[in-house]
Design a protein around this motif. Structure first.
Motif, PDB file in Angstrom:
ATOM      1  N   ILE A 204       0.838  -1.198   0.000  1.00  0.00           N
ATOM      2  CA  ILE A 204       0.000   0.000   0.000  1.00  0.00           C
ATOM      3  C   ILE A 204       0.871   1.245   0.000  1.00  0.00           C
ATOM      4  O   ILE A 204       0.621   2.203  -0.744  1.00  0.00           O
ATOM      5  CB  ILE A 204      -0.943  -0.010   1.224  1.00  0.00           C
ATOM      6  N   GLY A 205       1.934   1.228   0.817  1.00  0.00           N
ATOM      7  CA  GLY A 205       2.830   2.377   0.839  1.00  0.00           C
ATOM      8  C   GLY A 205       3.582   2.563  -0.459  1.00  0.00           C
ATOM      9  O   GLY A 205       3.846   3.699  -0.878  1.00  0.00           O
ATOM     10  N   GLU A 206       3.914   1.462  -1.128  1.00  0.00           N
ATOM     11  CA  GLU A 206       4.667   1.563  -2.378  1.00  0.00           C
ATOM     12  C   GLU A 206       3.784   2.046  -3.522  1.00  0.00           C
ATOM     13  O   GLU A 206       4.212   2.875  -4.339  1.00  0.00           O
ATOM     14  CB  GLU A 206       5.286   0.215  -2.728  1.00  0.00           C
ATOM     15  N   GLU A 207       2.567   1.537  -3.600  1.00  0.00           N
ATOM     16  CA  GLU A 207       1.715   1.858  -4.746  1.00  0.00           C
ATOM     17  C   GLU A 207       0.787   3.054  -4.502  1.00  0.00           C
ATOM     18  O   GLU A 207       0.416   3.754  -5.446  1.00  0.00           O
ATOM     19  CB  GLU A 207       0.887   0.638  -5.119  1.00  0.00           C
ATOM     20  N   LEU A 208       0.395   3.293  -3.268  1.00  0.00           N
ATOM     21  CA  LEU A 208      -0.482   4.419  -2.947  1.00  0.00           C
ATOM     22  C   LEU A 208       0.220   5.501  -2.150  1.00  0.00           C
ATOM     23  O   LEU A 208      -0.376   6.551  -1.895  1.00  0.00           O
ATOM     24  CB  LEU A 208      -1.713   3.924  -2.179  1.00  0.00           C
ATOM     25  N   GLY A 209       1.449   5.231  -1.748  1.00  0.00           N
ATOM     26  CA  GLY A 209       2.256   6.244  -1.096  1.00  0.00           C
ATOM     27  C   GLY A 209       1.872   6.513   0.353  1.00  0.00           C
ATOM     28  O   GLY A 209       1.046   5.824   0.955  1.00  0.00           O
ATOM     29  N   PHE A 210       2.496   7.546   0.888  1.00  0.00           N
ATOM     30  CA  PHE A 210       2.223   7.958   2.256  1.00  0.00           C
ATOM     31  C   PHE A 210       0.761   8.340   2.429  1.00  0.00           C
ATOM     32  O   PHE A 210       0.167   8.092   3.489  1.00  0.00           O
ATOM     33  CB  PHE A 210       3.137   9.145   2.606  1.00  0.00           C
ATOM     34  N   ALA A 211       0.174   8.923   1.389  1.00  0.00           N
ATOM     35  CA  ALA A 211      -1.240   9.298   1.465  1.00  0.00           C
ATOM     36  C   ALA A 211      -2.124   8.065   1.640  1.00  0.00           C
ATOM     37  O   ALA A 211      -3.063   8.067   2.439  1.00  0.00           O
ATOM     38  CB  ALA A 211      -1.645  10.064   0.199  1.00  0.00           C
ATOM     39  N   GLY A 212      -1.820   6.998   0.903  1.00  0.00           N
ATOM     40  CA  GLY A 212      -2.587   5.770   1.047  1.00  0.00           C
ATOM     41  C   GLY A 212      -2.438   5.159   2.424  1.00  0.00           C
ATOM     42  O   GLY A 212      -3.415   4.645   2.997  1.00  0.00           O
ATOM     43  N   CYS A 213      -1.235   5.207   2.973  1.00  0.00           N
ATOM     44  CA  CYS A 213      -1.015   4.693   4.330  1.00  0.00           C
ATOM     45  C   CYS A 213      -1.815   5.482   5.347  1.00  0.00           C
ATOM     46  O   CYS A 213      -2.394   4.902   6.286  1.00  0.00           O
ATOM     47  CB  CYS A 213       0.470   4.752   4.678  1.00  0.00           C
ATOM     48  N   LEU A 214      -1.876   6.798   5.177  1.00  0.00           N
ATOM     49  CA  LEU A 214      -2.660   7.615   6.092  1.00  0.00           C
ATOM     50  C   LEU A 214      -4.145   7.266   6.015  1.00  0.00           C
ATOM     51  O   LEU A 214      -4.843   7.269   7.035  1.00  0.00           O
ATOM     52  CB  LEU A 214      -2.451   9.104   5.780  1.00  0.00           C
ATOM     53  N   VAL A 215      -4.632   6.975   4.821  1.00  0.00           N
ATOM     54  CA  VAL A 215      -6.037   6.590   4.674  1.00  0.00           C
ATOM     55  C   VAL A 215      -6.325   5.300   5.434  1.00  0.00           C
ATOM     56  O   VAL A 215      -7.333   5.178   6.138  1.00  0.00           O
ATOM     57  CB  VAL A 215      -6.399   6.436   3.177  1.00  0.00           C
ATOM     58  N   VAL A 216      -5.423   4.323   5.301  1.00  0.00           N
ATOM     59  CA  VAL A 216      -5.607   3.056   6.014  1.00  0.00           C
ATOM     60  C   VAL A 216      -5.614   3.280   7.519  1.00  0.00           C
ATOM     61  O   VAL A 216      -6.480   2.764   8.246  1.00  0.00           O
ATOM     62  CB  VAL A 216      -4.499   2.058   5.620  1.00  0.00           C
ATOM     63  N   ILE A 217      -4.662   4.050   8.011  1.00  0.00           N
ATOM     64  CA  ILE A 217      -4.596   4.329   9.447  1.00  0.00           C
ATOM     65  C   ILE A 217      -5.845   5.066   9.902  1.00  0.00           C
ATOM     66  O   ILE A 217      -6.397   4.799  10.991  1.00  0.00           O
ATOM     67  CB  ILE A 217      -3.323   5.132   9.768  1.00  0.00           C
ATOM     68  N   ALA A 218      -6.329   6.005   9.066  1.00  0.00           N
ATOM     69  CA  ALA A 218      -7.545   6.747   9.421  1.00  0.00           C
ATOM     70  C   ALA A 218      -8.754   5.825   9.495  1.00  0.00           C
ATOM     71  O   ALA A 218      -9.631   6.004  10.353  1.00  0.00           O
ATOM     72  CB  ALA A 218      -7.787   7.861   8.401  1.00  0.00           C
ATOM     73  N   LEU A 219      -8.826   4.823   8.618  1.00  0.00           N
ATOM     74  CA  LEU A 219      -9.954   3.885   8.656  1.00  0.00           C
ATOM     75  C   LEU A 219      -9.957   3.079   9.952  1.00  0.00           C
ATOM     76  O   LEU A 219     -11.007   2.897  10.582  1.00  0.00           O
ATOM     77  CB  LEU A 219      -9.885   2.950   7.446  1.00  0.00           C
ATOM     78  N   TYR A 220      -8.778   2.614  10.375  1.00  0.00           N
ATOM     79  CA  TYR A 220      -8.731   1.862  11.631  1.00  0.00           C
ATOM     80  C   TYR A 220      -8.952   2.778  12.828  1.00  0.00           C
ATOM     81  O   TYR A 220      -9.530   2.351  13.840  1.00  0.00           O
ATOM     82  CB  TYR A 220      -7.395   1.127  11.750  1.00  0.00           C
ATOM     83  N   ALA A 221      -8.506   4.018  12.737  1.00  0.00           N
ATOM     84  CA  ALA A 221      -8.817   4.972  13.796  1.00  0.00           C
ATOM     85  C   ALA A 221     -10.328   5.205  13.876  1.00  0.00           C
ATOM     86  O   ALA A 221     -10.895   5.333  14.973  1.00  0.00           O
ATOM     87  CB  ALA A 221      -8.086   6.298  13.550  1.00  0.00           C
ATOM     88  N   GLY A 222     -10.979   5.231  12.713  1.00  0.00           N
ATOM     89  CA  GLY A 222     -12.433   5.347  12.699  1.00  0.00           C
ATOM     90  C   GLY A 222     -13.107   4.159  13.357  1.00  0.00           C
ATOM     91  O   GLY A 222     -14.104   4.307  14.075  1.00  0.00           O
ATOM     92  N   VAL A 223     -12.561   2.954  13.125  1.00  0.00           N
ATOM     93  CA  VAL A 223     -13.098   1.762  13.784  1.00  0.00           C
ATOM     94  C   VAL A 223     -12.985   1.910  15.297  1.00  0.00           C
ATOM     95  O   VAL A 223     -13.917   1.573  16.041  1.00  0.00           O
ATOM     96  CB  VAL A 223     -12.358   0.499  13.306  1.00  0.00           C
ATOM     97  N   ALA A 224     -11.845   2.426  15.777  1.00  0.00           N
ATOM     98  CA  ALA A 224     -11.651   2.605  17.217  1.00  0.00           C
ATOM     99  C   ALA A 224     -12.673   3.575  17.797  1.00  0.00           C
ATOM    100  O   ALA A 224     -13.298   3.303  18.830  1.00  0.00           O
ATOM    101  CB  ALA A 224     -10.230   3.100  17.492  1.00  0.00           C
ATOM    102  N   VAL A 225     -12.870   4.704  17.121  1.00  0.00           N
ATOM    103  CA  VAL A 225     -13.801   5.714  17.624  1.00  0.00           C
ATOM    104  C   VAL A 225     -15.243   5.190  17.605  1.00  0.00           C
ATOM    105  O   VAL A 225     -15.977   5.315  18.593  1.00  0.00           O
ATOM    106  CB  VAL A 225     -13.681   7.009  16.787  1.00  0.00           C
ATOM    107  N   VAL A 226     -15.643   4.592  16.499  1.00  0.00           N
ATOM    108  CA  VAL A 226     -17.024   4.111  16.381  1.00  0.00           C
ATOM    109  C   VAL A 226     -17.277   2.950  17.336  1.00  0.00           C
ATOM    110  O   VAL A 226     -18.339   2.862  17.967  1.00  0.00           O
ATOM    111  CB  VAL A 226     -17.319   3.691  14.924  1.00  0.00           C
ATOM    112  N   GLY A 227     -16.314   2.043  17.464  1.00  0.00           N
ATOM    113  CA  GLY A 227     -16.504   0.915  18.365  1.00  0.00           C
ATOM    114  C   GLY A 227     -16.687   1.357  19.804  1.00  0.00           C
ATOM    115  O   GLY A 227     -17.563   0.845  20.521  1.00  0.00           O
ATOM    116  N   MET A 228     -15.882   2.315  20.259  1.00  0.00           N
ATOM    117  CA  MET A 228     -16.039   2.816  21.623  1.00  0.00           C
ATOM    118  C   MET A 228     -17.328   3.618  21.774  1.00  0.00           C
ATOM    119  O   MET A 228     -17.960   3.611  22.835  1.00  0.00           O
ATOM    120  CB  MET A 228     -14.834   3.685  21.998  1.00  0.00           C
TER     121      MET A 228
END
Length: 426
Positions: free
Chosen positions: A297-321
Motif C-alpha cells: 500500500i505504501g509503495e503503490e499508494l504512497g504515504f497518502a494511502g497509508c494515512l487513509v488506512v490508518i484513518a480507517l482503523y482509527a475510525g473503527v476505534a472511535v465508532v466501536g467505543m
C-alpha cells in the motif's frame, strides 16, 4: 457594478442552503443509526481496499507458466472468501444478540476441541508449525475462531458474575484459567502471535469488566513477562528479536522481509507509484499479499494511502467505543469494546512491524490481507459490532418507528433486555 434584484434575492437563499447543509453534516453523528452506518461504511471500505490490494499483490505471483496457472488464481480465492465473509457479516448482523450470547459457551468448547485436534495427525504442518486443518484444499486456522469465542464466552461469564466481581477470585475464575489453557494449546503449535492476541482479548475483557487498577497492572506485568520468556525460549523467535534490535540489518536472514518492506515504503513517496506498479509484486517481498500488504500500500499508494488506512482503523476505534458507551446492556458493552480493541490492536501490530517499530509476528491486517479464516472471523466481528450498534436504545426506537415497508425496516429487531443494574463503562 450594482447587483441585480435577482442576485440580491439569491444571496440569502444560497446562504440558507449552505447553513442547512452544515447543520445536516454536523448533526448527522447524533442520529440514532449513525454508529450502524459508520460500521457498514468502514467495513466496506476496508474490504474494498483489501480486494484491490490483493489483486495487485497476487497478479504476478499467481501466474505459473509451467502449469498454465492464471494470474488471478489467488485473487479468485480471495473473492470467494470475501463473498463468504459478506454472508457471515449479514448472519452476525441479523442474529439476535441474546442468541449470540447464548452461543458463547458452545463456541468456546468447539474452539478448545479444535485447538486440541489440530495438534494431532489431523492437523497440517507447515513452516515448522502445526496450526491448520486442510479441508478440500482450503486451510482453516482454529486460533481465529478461538479469538471470537473467548470474547463472547468471557463477556458472558463476567456479566453473569456481576454481583461477585468485587472479589478478585470471582473476577479471574474461570476466565483466566480457560484463557491460560488456550494459551498453552496455541503455544504448542507453536504460535506466539496467536497467543499475544488471545492475551490482548483476556486483558481487555477484564478491563471493561471493571478490574481494579492494581490487579490489572499485575496482570499486565505478568503478561509482558510471559511473552518475553516465550519469545526468548525458541531459537527462531530469539533470532527475530535479535535481528530487530540489530543496528545493521542482515538482508539475507531474519530481517529480510522488514528491510524489503522499508524499501517498498521509501519507493512509494507521498502519492505512490500507482496500482500494479510496485516492485514488491515480483517476489522481492515474500508474503506481500498476507502479512506485508501494508508495505505494498505504501509503495503503490504512497504515504497518502497509508494515512487513509490508518484513518480507517482509527475510525473503527472511535465508532466501536461509541457503540460501547451508548449501549445499556453490559454484555454488549464488553463485547463491543473488546472486539474494537482486538481489530485495532491487530492492525497496529501489523503496521508496527511493517514499518520496523515491532518485531515481525505474523499478524494479518484485518479485512485487507489475503485470508481465509482470518477474513471470515473478522467479518463476523464487524457483523456483531454492527448488531451491537443497532441495539443502541435510540437505534431500537428509530427502527421500530420505521415500521414494515419503510426505509430501514429490514434492520428491525426486538428490544434488548435492559438489566436492572447497569455498570458504568470505563
Amino acid at each position: 457594478m450594482t447587483p441585480r434584484r435577482g442576485e440580491l434575492a439569491a444571496g440569502p437563499a444560497r446562504a440558507s442552503r449552505v447553513a442547512t447543509l452544515g447543520e445536516t453534516l454536523t448533526g448527522w453523528p447524533a442520529r440514532p443509526l449513525a454508529s450502524f452506518h459508520l460500521v457498514l461504511a468502514l467495513a466496506g471500505l476496508l474490504a474494498v481496499l483489501g480486494v484491490v490490494m490483493v489483486l495487485s499483490a497476487s497478479s504476478v505471483s499467481s501466474y505459473d507458466p509451467r502449469t498454465g496457472g492464471g494470474q488471478y488464481g489467488l485473487f479468485g480465492k480471495h473473492m470467494t472468501y470475501v463473498a463468504l465473509g459478506a454472508v457471515v457479516f449479514f448472519f452476525a448482523l441479523r442474529l439476535p444478540i441474546r442468541r449470540i450470547r447464548a452461543l458463547g459457551g458452545a463456541t468456546m468448547i468447539a474452539s478448545l476441541v479444535m485447538l486440541v485436534l489440530v495438534l494431532t495427525p489431523l492437523g497440517a504442518t507447515g513452516g515448522g508449525a502445526q496450526r491448520w486443518f486442510v479441508v478440500a484444499g482450503q486451510s482453516i486456522q482454529p486460533i481465529e475462531f478461538a479469538k471470537l469465542s473467548l470474547t463472547l464466552w468471557g463477556a458472558h461469564v463476567l456479566v453473569a458474575k456481576d454481583h461477585l466481581l468485587h472479589r478478585w477470585r470471582h473476577l479471574l475464575v474461570p476466565v483466566v484459567p480457560a484463557a491460560l489453557l488456550m494459551f498453552a494449546l496455541v503455544m504448542a503449535q507453536p504460535n506466539l502471535s496467536g497467543t499475544v492476541t488471545l492475551g490482548i482479548i483476556t486483558l481487555t475483557l477484564l478491563w471493561f469488566a471493571g478490574v481494579p487498577a492494581r490487579l490489572f497492572a499485575a496482570l499486565l506485568l505478568g503478561a509482558g513477562g510471559g511473552s518475553t520468556v516465550l519469545a526468548l525460549t525458541a531459537g527462531y523467535r530469539l533470532a527475530r528479536i535479535l535481528s530487530f534490535f540489530s543496528a545493521s540489518p542482515d538482508t539475507a536472514a531474519e530481517s529480510y522481509q522488514t528491510t524489503q518492506a522499508l524499501y517498498a515504503l521509501a519507493d512509494g513517496g507521498v502519492f505512490g507509484r500507482g496500482l500494479g506498479q510496485g516492485s514488491s509484486n515480483w517476489g522481492y517481498l515474500p508474503g506481500v499479499e498476507n502479512d506485508f500488504i501494508f508495505a505494498l500500500i505504501g509503495e503503490e499508494l504512497g504515504f497518502a494511502g497509508c494515512l487513509v488506512v490508518i484513518a480507517l482503523y482509527a475510525g473503527v476505534a472511535v465508532v466501536g467505543m461509541r457503540i460501547a458507551r451508548r449501549n445499556v446492556d453490559p454484555w454488549i458493552r464488553i463485547v463491543a469494546g473488546t472486539l474494537t480493541v482486538l481489530v485495532v490492536a491487530q492492525a497496529a501490530i501489523n503496521i508496527g512491524y511493517v514499518v520496523g517499530l515491532l518485531p515481525v509476528t505474523g499478524v494479518t491486517l484485518p479485512l485487507i490481507s489475503y485470508g481465509g479464516s482470518s477474513l471470515l472471523v473478522t467479518s463476523a466481528m464487524f457483523g456483531i459490532l454492527a448488531n451491537c450498534a443497532r441495539n443502541e436504545p435510540r437505534a431500537v426506537a428509530a427502527l421500530r418507528a420505521s415500521g414494515p415497508g419503510r426505509p430501514g425496516s429490514f434492520l428491525r429487531l426486538p428490544a434488548p433486555d435492559v438489566p436492572r443494574r447497569l455498570r458504568r463503562f470505563r
